[in-house]
Design an enzyme around this catalytic site. Structure first.
Site, short mmCIF file in Angstrom:
data_model
loop_
_atom_site.label_atom_id
_atom_site.label_comp_id
_atom_site.label_asym_id
_atom_site.label_seq_id
_atom_site.Cartn_x
_atom_site.Cartn_y
_atom_site.Cartn_z
N LYS A 169 -8.94 15.28 -43.71
CA LYS A 169 -7.64 15.54 -43.07
C LYS A 169 -8.41 16.15 -41.65
CE LYS A 169 -7.18 19.68 -45.39
NZ LYS A 169 -6.31 20.92 -46.31
N ARG A 192 2.86 27.27 -52.06
CA ARG A 192 2.70 26.16 -50.62
C ARG A 192 3.27 25.20 -50.70
NH1 ARG A 192 -2.96 25.25 -47.81
NH2 ARG A 192 -3.27 23.93 -49.54
N TYR A 241 -16.75 36.44 -15.87
CA TYR A 241 -15.50 37.27 -15.73
C TYR A 241 -15.54 38.75 -16.29
CZ TYR A 241 -12.90 33.01 -14.64
OH TYR A 241 -12.27 31.85 -14.06
N MET A 269 -13.34 28.99 -19.78
CA MET A 269 -12.71 28.13 -20.34
C MET A 269 -13.41 26.88 -20.59
SD MET A 269 -9.28 25.95 -18.99
CE MET A 269 -8.35 27.71 -19.11
#
Length: 342
Positions: free
Chosen positions: A35, A126, A242, A290
């Site tokens: 998955k 679940r 940063y 990023m």
């Protein structure tokens, strides 16, 4: 166009991990959870590789994931079952649902039924029908290939494991199921009582280690690599990145890499992560951005713009360093990576 990011994936290590888990599964067949696009590595290549190695049971979350694999001709079970929206799709014969609720069972019957798997809840709360619903005859008449449940705490030594195992074992012979399946990766290491007829490893196929029994046996299969965009000298007293969290104590050589938190290399690695250029260790300097990452390059004087470096990404060690789970480390790797299967 080649990306400045790539995942180096070792096919032989993936196959070796599956064979290790198959050996540990004893007489039980050993499947594979693929998955989330093969835990982020590429489900088609995972299925193709493990299918050639002898794996015959694959598990995905949704029908979209299953349909992407259907043409490979191997059995795929859809763990989330059948929603009302899924009933109308054309289902190749090698795909089947894992029915999880009374409503899904009725929906499947009303649509004509056919081969299916069923999830029974034994305490995780679940997904899954209850043991009481099984006793009431909810599953009577279904063509069940595999009756399964899922361990909540397999990577821990807690009494709940035995309770779930006993509850599941009590269902043997109560349905038409040809096979029983309980153990995930960590569950395989809990012992033969947990293995039943089929095991369903996931994270350990991809290099994850949850229990001591896997140490030294499970191999790392994926290494993120990033290209150097710039090499620069940062003078003593100057800062990098940063918030100026890194201050150079001496004149420092810095390489700027084409990777950042948008690619899954998250801010938790700021000032803690590392990379390698050959044998040279390159520490992460300052904040992860990023799309960019700064690493110290004093140990790699030959490193230049356009060269490639490898990010340290051994799953157990990186999880301990970052506080992320081994699952997050894999599935969070971004779409901008080229996936290179060696």
């Amino acid at each position: 166009m080649p990306s400045p990011l790539r995942l180096r994936i070792e096919r032989a290590a993936l196959i070796a991990n599956w064979r290790t888990l198959a050996d540990m599964s004893g007489a039980a067949a050993c499947g594979a959870a693929v998955k989330a696009d093969g835990y982020g590595l590429g489900a088609r290549e995972v299925v193709r590789s493990l299918g050639e190695a002898g794996c015959r049971d694959f598990f995905v979350a949704t029908w979209a994931e299953a349909l992407d694999l259907a043409d490979l001709g191997l059995p795929v079970s859809v763990l989330h079952g059948v929603r009302a929206e899924d009933i109308g799709i054309t289902r190749p014969a090698n795909l089947r649902p894992v029915l999880n609720t009374r409503e899904q069972v009725l929906r499947w019957r009303n649509a004509g039924g056919g081969a299916c798997d069923v999830m029974v809840d034994t305490g995780m709360n679940r997904l899954g029908v209850s043991a009481a619903e099984v006793a009431e005859g909810l599953l009577d008449g279904l063509a069940i290939e595999t009756l399964m449940s899922h361990l909540a705490c397999a990577d821990e030594d807690v009494p709940m494991n035995a309770r779930q195992c006993d509850a599941f074992a009590a269902l043997a012979g109560r349905t038409s199921a040809r096979r029983l399946s309980l153990a995930n990766s960590a569950g395989i290491a809990l012992g033969p009582d947990y293995r039943f007829d089929l095991t369903r490893p996931g994270i350990s196929l991809y290099g994850g280690v949850q229990r001591a029994a896997f140490e030294g046996k499970i191999r790392q299969i994926v290494t993120p690599e990033a290209q150097v965009l710039q090499r620069r000298r940062v003078a003593a007293g100057e800062t990098v990145g940063y918030s100026a969290t890194f201050v150079a104590e001496t004149d420092t050589q810095v390489a700027i890499l084409n990777i950042g938190y948008a690619d899954g290399y998250l801010r938790c690695f700021s000032g803690k992560g590392g990379a390698r250029a050959g044998s040279a260790a390159l520490p992460v300097l300052g904040r992860v951005s990023m799309d960019l990452l700064a690493v110290g390059a004093d140990a790699a004087p030959q490193l230049r713009e356009g060269d490639w470096v490898s990010l340290a990404y051994d799953l157990p060690a990186t999880a301990a360093l970052s506080g992320l789970s081994q699952y997050e480390l894999l599935t969070g790797l971004g779409r901008r990576f080229d996936r290179i299967w060696d």
